[in-house]
Enzyme design. Sequence first.
Site, mmCIF file in Angstrom:
data_model
loop_
_atom_site.group_PDB
_atom_site.id
_atom_site.type_symbol
_atom_site.label_atom_id
_atom_site.label_comp_id
_atom_site.label_asym_id
_atom_site.label_seq_id
_atom_site.Cartn_x
_atom_site.Cartn_y
_atom_site.Cartn_z
ATOM 1 N N CYS A 163 -18.673 31.716 -46.724
ATOM 2 C CA CYS A 163 -19.808 32.215 -45.942
ATOM 3 C C CYS A 163 -20.271 33.581 -46.463
ATOM 4 C CB CYS A 163 -19.369 32.341 -44.488
ATOM 5 S SG CYS A 163 -20.662 32.870 -43.390
ATOM 6 N N CYS A 200 -26.741 31.800 -48.983
ATOM 7 C CA CYS A 200 -26.135 31.228 -47.779
ATOM 8 C C CYS A 200 -25.635 29.860 -48.204
ATOM 9 C CB CYS A 200 -27.172 31.105 -46.667
ATOM 10 S SG CYS A 200 -26.627 30.053 -45.298
#
Length: 271
Positions: free
Chosen positions: A75, A189
């Site tokens: 992440c 992302c």
Amino acid sequence: MFDQNSPVGVLDSGIGGFSVARQVQKLLPGEDLLYFGDGAHIPYGNHAEGTIIAMARYMFEFMESRGVKALLVACNTISCVIDRCQDAVSCPTFNAVQAGADAVARLDVEKVGVISTVFTHNARCYPRRILAQSPKKMVVLSCGCPDLARLVEHNLGNPGGMAEVEDNLRQELDHMVLEDRIQCCVLGCTHYPLVEDSIRKLYPGLLLIDPAEEMARALARDLEKRGLKREGGGGTLKIHTTGSVEEYTLRARQVGLERVESVEFYPPMKL
Ligand code: DGL
């Protein structure tokens, strides 16, 4: 301590880290992977910093309790606060933002775009890291997308939902690509590489940087160096989620993950 048979941990706020697990399965097919996706709390990118750190530490502690020999912080949003989480594990960590910045530093480009969550954008961690380690002058443009990760998480493979994802991509990316004319775009992302085909269709010829490939290579180098690499194939993948087991099972199949041994529910941290 760890040995060759210890698993490699991969964590993310949701299914985005499947894009990283997929690369590791390609490059290191002998490794057993342990995945944690915090489906109950996605999207992380719209949370406050303190909350992101607390939720991330909960996942780090899970990984520590399972004895992982390396941890991939897939992440990007958590990667921005990694300095306040990594004391929760005793193994080396690899994070997406560092990997993305490393990949850009090797390119001969002057104008780089980064798309990410709003948190990653506001934290400025990509521009800072890219500029700090790039040998030549670069302009780094960044765009924070409030809805894109959530749209990808829940719409992958569904034609109506994918049309919504593509509308959102256009809304977020048109300016950087068509007006500012970036030469490459970092998918900042983990959810975005899962819709790479849509991005390529919308912007043919735009060079896309997926930090996942760089992370898998960095992991391979580290395991070799520590003598912990498990050779051969057949490594398994165990998935834990605080979200929907059915959704994670479906998504794992859709993105082409292999040798999924189990998908289990894990209780979420109470916010
Ligand atoms: N996949 C995460 C990232 O790489 C973020 C998605 C979210 O907002 O939870 O930043």
